[in-house]
Design an enzyme around this catalytic site. Sequence first.
Site, PDB file in Angstrom:
ATOM      1  N   CYS A  54       0.828  -1.213   0.000  1.00 44.22           N
ATOM      2  CA  CYS A  54       0.000   0.000   0.000  1.00 44.22           C
ATOM      3  C   CYS A  54       0.863   1.265   0.000  1.00 44.22           C
ATOM      4  O   CYS A  54       0.480   2.287  -0.566  1.00 44.22           O
ATOM      5  CB  CYS A  54      -0.947  -0.003   1.195  1.00 44.22           C
ATOM      6  N   HIS A 309      -1.450   0.924   7.545  1.00 40.98           N
ATOM      7  CA  HIS A 309      -1.899   0.947   6.162  1.00 40.98           C
ATOM      8  C   HIS A 309      -1.729   2.361   5.606  1.00 40.98           C
ATOM      9  O   HIS A 309      -1.917   3.344   6.319  1.00 40.98           O
ATOM     10  CB  HIS A 309      -3.377   0.531   6.096  1.00 40.98           C
TER      11      HIS A 309
END
Length: 503
Positions: A54, A309
């Site tokens: 990510c 994330h």
Amino acid sequence: MLCSLFGDDEEGYVTCSESDAFLGKRNGNPLSVSPPRPRLDCNMAGIENQGATCYLNSLLQTLLYTPEFREALFQIPKEELGSLEDRDKPGSKVRVIPLQLQRLFTRLLLADKQSVSTRELTDSFGWNGNEQHQQHDVQELSRILFSAISDSLAGTSGQNLITNLYHGIIDNQITCSECGTCSGREEDFLDLALTISGYDGLESTLSRYYQETESLDGGNQYQCGKCQKLVDAKKGARLKKLPPILTVSLLRFSYDFYKMERYKEVGEFAFPLELDMAPYMDKVGINRDDEVYELFSVVIHQGSAHGGHYHAYIRDIDNLGTWCSPEKIHLEPSKENQQAAVQKLDTPFELLEAILLDHENKAISADKLSMAIISQTGKSWKKIFGKYGQLTKFIKKHDDVFIFNESKSTIQLKKGYSISNKISDRPIETSQPSASKDLPNDSPPTNGLPKPGNCWYDYNDSRVSPITVKSLESQFKGKESAYMLFYRRKNLKRPEEGLLMFF
């Protein structure tokens, strides 16, 4: 030039993606796969998460939607970059990384897919199978990637691409209080790394770094070369040269020497949409407009100092997408999107099954499962299924469906168990999300649209969704907060004929 990046292999299978869905075969056997999902209504393509990539996806989307970077990359002649088909030929000079970036950007711009893969690009980095499953720091990646691009473009007309767009100079100065002699040391930068602890916003931090001075006195006097003795002095830094694209890295991770552990700064740290850098310059340029910048990308970190994330809020400068109010996404979903949402979010069992079936041995670590949920849905487990309690507690409670390995913290689907076939046996409450609950309170009227070049989107791996400018304020503080800021000179105008109007 863009069309040449797509090609067909000898059997006629499309090779614009390395995925099995496009290649059509694996180990010589035909695959039974469904076609890739088309683009979402916003007409923007996301990037598939290879496991823990990510951070890479957020940076690549930022580079793609930096017009000057994208155009400079595509303007490098094919003759200078070589051909990927020749990379294994002895003596051939092939610039693999910029070629793979061109291919990736072309797919993101033109392929009718909800998301595309970066596997070919990461292969060009020399990543092994483990790299895709190890999350790294996006600030560090930015510097490494820029270095790799510069090295790969050496000797071509694009060899100064990174320097021309991102390189700046800091002038560190020490001034003697007796003779007034000023000695300086210049420092190059591709991004300004700023401490945020103790500051309430970007401008106050810049002021501390590049306006205030430090006194060198007492036991910390300065050895003046002209006076030939220790003297009191003033030490400070000013910005000597600013790049067209100004990158700011926010140092949110600190170290607690008492507890001997890292932690994340989650306090409020505001940043403006428009930033005047003139007060921090050594000398203001002749063209005063060169010092005024506009925000166009915010890379966001969600989680703690030990993992999390990344996703990015990016402004669509060239109007390449189709923006609509986030309000309309919830209230007036298309039939196709509505069916996809029901399939994904109807029950937590169906969502978890879909994720686990995509992994080897139908198993995944608890941390990666949390990130996979965000990647698949654009929301955390807590926001979607918070009424069922914490994720791990939910897994443990339903041990007839899942296997939770305490020692390895892994979650596995029980062999032979199909949630989709047995879901009707479970009395699970389901309800449609409340529109008023999910809507940002700053949503504009349904007939109100941002000005061209001012539409913002959330790039969250495979999912891209429109957001309002007001959403940026939610990233000032908290466990989910801004980590890197990208500003662009306000006077870098875009040609009107180059704007794609989808409104």
